[in-house]
Design a protein around this motif. Sequence first.
Motif, PDB file in Angstrom:
ATOM      1  N   ALA A 150       3.015   9.583 -10.642  1.00 20.65           N
ATOM      2  CA  ALA A 150       2.143   9.063 -11.458  1.00 20.65           C
ATOM      3  C   ALA A 150       2.615   7.907 -12.686  1.00 20.65           C
ATOM      4  O   ALA A 150       2.906   7.777 -13.987  1.00 20.65           O
ATOM      5  CB  ALA A 150       2.138  10.052 -12.511  1.00 20.65           C
ATOM      6  N   VAL A 151       3.236   6.999 -11.834  1.00 22.14           N
ATOM      7  CA  VAL A 151       3.594   5.746 -12.736  1.00 22.14           C
ATOM      8  C   VAL A 151       3.082   4.313 -11.761  1.00 22.14           C
ATOM      9  O   VAL A 151       2.864   4.094 -10.610  1.00 22.14           O
ATOM     10  CB  VAL A 151       4.696   5.204 -12.393  1.00 22.14           C
ATOM     11  N   PRO A 152       3.045   3.235 -12.345  1.00 25.08           N
ATOM     12  CA  PRO A 152       2.345   1.840 -11.884  1.00 25.08           C
ATOM     13  C   PRO A 152       3.515   1.478 -10.801  1.00 25.08           C
ATOM     14  O   PRO A 152       4.331   1.567 -10.882  1.00 25.08           O
ATOM     15  CB  PRO A 152       2.877   1.162 -12.965  1.00 25.08           C
ATOM     16  N   ALA A 153       2.965   0.871  -9.592  1.00 25.82           N
ATOM     17  CA  ALA A 153       3.628   0.574  -8.297  1.00 25.82           C
ATOM     18  C   ALA A 153       4.630  -0.058  -9.000  1.00 25.82           C
ATOM     19  O   ALA A 153       5.667  -0.246  -8.477  1.00 25.82           O
ATOM     20  CB  ALA A 153       3.120  -0.433  -7.411  1.00 25.82           C
ATOM     21  N   GLU A 154       5.026  -1.127 -10.322  1.00 25.83           N
ATOM     22  CA  GLU A 154       5.633  -2.382 -10.612  1.00 25.83           C
ATOM     23  C   GLU A 154       7.234  -1.597 -10.950  1.00 25.83           C
ATOM     24  O   GLU A 154       8.013  -1.437 -10.584  1.00 25.83           O
ATOM     25  CB  GLU A 154       5.484  -2.898 -11.183  1.00 25.83           C
ATOM     26  N   GLU A 155       6.939  -0.477 -11.541  1.00 32.30           N
ATOM     27  CA  GLU A 155       7.584   0.536 -12.036  1.00 32.30           C
ATOM     28  C   GLU A 155       8.738   1.818 -10.994  1.00 32.30           C
ATOM     29  O   GLU A 155       9.599   1.222 -11.401  1.00 32.30           O
ATOM     30  CB  GLU A 155       7.068   1.724 -13.420  1.00 32.30           C
ATOM     31  N   TYR A 156       7.496   1.802 -10.019  1.00 31.16           N
ATOM     32  CA  TYR A 156       8.355   2.571  -8.902  1.00 31.16           C
ATOM     33  C   TYR A 156       9.081   1.809  -8.215  1.00 31.16           C
ATOM     34  O   TYR A 156      10.359   2.387  -7.689  1.00 31.16           O
ATOM     35  CB  TYR A 156       7.715   2.649  -8.270  1.00 31.16           C
ATOM     36  N   ALA A 157       8.864   0.646  -8.425  1.00 32.88           N
ATOM     37  CA  ALA A 157       9.687  -0.306  -7.503  1.00 32.88           C
ATOM     38  C   ALA A 157      10.694  -0.747  -8.018  1.00 32.88           C
ATOM     39  O   ALA A 157      11.955  -0.698  -7.183  1.00 32.88           O
ATOM     40  CB  ALA A 157       9.270  -1.645  -6.791  1.00 32.88           C
ATOM     41  N   ALA A 158      11.051  -1.183  -9.625  1.00 31.55           N
ATOM     42  CA  ALA A 158      11.642  -1.105 -10.085  1.00 31.55           C
ATOM     43  C   ALA A 158      12.823   0.063 -10.361  1.00 31.55           C
ATOM     44  O   ALA A 158      14.193  -0.199 -10.099  1.00 31.55           O
ATOM     45  CB  ALA A 158      11.601  -1.451 -11.847  1.00 31.55           C
ATOM     46  N   ARG A 159      12.691   1.035 -10.632  1.00 29.86           N
ATOM     47  CA  ARG A 159      13.209   2.650 -10.572  1.00 29.86           C
ATOM     48  C   ARG A 159      14.044   2.691  -8.475  1.00 29.86           C
ATOM     49  O   ARG A 159      15.013   3.050  -8.467  1.00 29.86           O
ATOM     50  CB  ARG A 159      12.371   3.922 -10.253  1.00 29.86           C
ATOM     51  N   MET A 160      13.010   1.745  -7.740  1.00 37.19           N
ATOM     52  CA  MET A 160      13.586   2.081  -6.792  1.00 37.19           C
ATOM     53  C   MET A 160      15.274   1.338  -6.910  1.00 37.19           C
ATOM     54  O   MET A 160      16.238   1.921  -6.175  1.00 37.19           O
ATOM     55  CB  MET A 160      13.151   1.743  -6.004  1.00 37.19           C
ATOM     56  N   LEU A 161      15.241  -0.028  -6.616  1.00 34.05           N
ATOM     57  CA  LEU A 161      15.914  -0.746  -6.896  1.00 34.05           C
ATOM     58  C   LEU A 161      17.288   0.353  -7.862  1.00 34.05           C
ATOM     59  O   LEU A 161      18.566  -0.271  -7.522  1.00 34.05           O
ATOM     60  CB  LEU A 161      15.130  -2.305  -7.428  1.00 34.05           C
ATOM     61  N   THR A 162      16.436   0.440  -9.164  1.00 35.43           N
ATOM     62  CA  THR A 162      17.525   0.596 -10.049  1.00 35.43           C
ATOM     63  C   THR A 162      18.609   2.180  -9.684  1.00 35.43           C
ATOM     64  O   THR A 162      20.152   1.890  -9.919  1.00 35.43           O
ATOM     65  CB  THR A 162      17.002   0.552 -11.378  1.00 35.43           C
ATOM     66  N   GLU A 168       0.545  -1.192  -0.095  1.00 37.92           N
ATOM     67  CA  GLU A 168       0.596  -0.303  -0.144  1.00 37.92           C
ATOM     68  C   GLU A 168       0.497   1.376   0.097  1.00 37.92           C
ATOM     69  O   GLU A 168       0.770   2.232  -0.937  1.00 37.92           O
ATOM     70  CB  GLU A 168      -0.650  -0.230   1.309  1.00 37.92           C
ATOM     71  N   GLN A 169       2.485   0.820   0.800  1.00 37.93           N
ATOM     72  CA  GLN A 169       3.084   3.047   0.629  1.00 37.93           C
ATOM     73  C   GLN A 169       3.473   2.623  -0.440  1.00 37.93           C
ATOM     74  O   GLN A 169       3.378   3.866  -1.057  1.00 37.93           O
ATOM     75  CB  GLN A 169       3.902   2.034   1.801  1.00 37.93           C
ATOM     76  N   LEU A 170       3.930   1.573  -1.537  1.00 35.01           N
ATOM     77  CA  LEU A 170       4.430   1.355  -2.588  1.00 35.01           C
ATOM     78  C   LEU A 170       3.056   2.140  -3.124  1.00 35.01           C
ATOM     79  O   LEU A 170       3.904   3.316  -4.275  1.00 35.01           O
ATOM     80  CB  LEU A 170       4.729   0.395  -2.916  1.00 35.01           C
ATOM     81  N   GLN A 171       2.555   1.165  -3.072  1.00 32.88           N
ATOM     82  CA  GLN A 171       1.221   2.315  -3.834  1.00 32.88           C
ATOM     83  C   GLN A 171       1.247   3.705  -4.372  1.00 32.88           C
ATOM     84  O   GLN A 171       0.657   4.347  -4.967  1.00 32.88           O
ATOM     85  CB  GLN A 171      -0.497   1.288  -4.092  1.00 32.88           C
ATOM     86  N   ALA A 172       1.483   4.118  -2.765  1.00 34.06           N
ATOM     87  CA  ALA A 172       0.540   5.898  -2.644  1.00 34.06           C
ATOM     88  C   ALA A 172       2.338   6.448  -3.236  1.00 34.06           C
ATOM     89  O   ALA A 172       1.960   7.758  -3.798  1.00 34.06           O
ATOM     90  CB  ALA A 172       0.863   5.818  -1.091  1.00 34.06           C
ATOM     91  N   LEU A 173       3.128   5.959  -3.413  1.00 30.72           N
ATOM     92  CA  LEU A 173       4.573   6.115  -3.112  1.00 30.72           C
ATOM     93  C   LEU A 173       4.272   6.531  -4.593  1.00 30.72           C
ATOM     94  O   LEU A 173       4.965   7.758  -5.579  1.00 30.72           O
ATOM     95  CB  LEU A 173       5.950   5.758  -2.673  1.00 30.72           C
ATOM     96  N   ALA A 174       4.577   5.476  -5.630  1.00 33.84           N
ATOM     97  CA  ALA A 174       3.955   5.025  -7.164  1.00 33.84           C
ATOM     98  C   ALA A 174       3.156   6.374  -7.376  1.00 33.84           C
ATOM     99  O   ALA A 174       2.819   7.211  -8.816  1.00 33.84           O
ATOM    100  CB  ALA A 174       3.505   4.172  -7.333  1.00 33.84           C
ATOM    101  N   ALA A 175       2.025   6.325  -7.397  1.00 30.04           N
ATOM    102  CA  ALA A 175       0.952   7.575  -7.601  1.00 30.04           C
ATOM    103  C   ALA A 175       1.347   8.431  -7.573  1.00 30.04           C
ATOM    104  O   ALA A 175       0.740   9.802  -8.236  1.00 30.04           O
ATOM    105  CB  ALA A 175      -0.361   6.881  -6.572  1.00 30.04           C
ATOM    106  N   ASP A 176       2.107   8.981  -6.198  1.00 32.48           N
ATOM    107  CA  ASP A 176       2.566  10.533  -6.399  1.00 32.48           C
ATOM    108  C   ASP A 176       3.599  11.286  -7.455  1.00 32.48           C
ATOM    109  O   ASP A 176       3.757  12.213  -7.963  1.00 32.48           O
ATOM    110  CB  ASP A 176       3.643  10.621  -5.197  1.00 32.48           C
TER     111      ASP A 176
END
Length: 83
Positions: free
Chosen positions: A33-45, A23-31
Amino acid sequence: MSTSASHPGRRELRVTVTAEVYEQLQALAADKAVPAEEYAARMLTDDITRSRFLAGAEEFVAEHALGFAERFGPRPAAGDQAA
């Protein structure tokens, strides 16, 4: 999290997190404006890029610190310190 097979050189990584973390990941991703999966991939990268940068900086310092100290001195001379 998965990546599309249409991107050569990419690998799939599956990660299981708690509902609260997701849920936190989804909220950060929404901020952003990207899908949660893409946001997580960016964080790892970004995290891996930062780690690689810091490792390179450590290697640079280890290799060149003595040369800098010999040429410029181990500490600033009087009057050269920032205010």
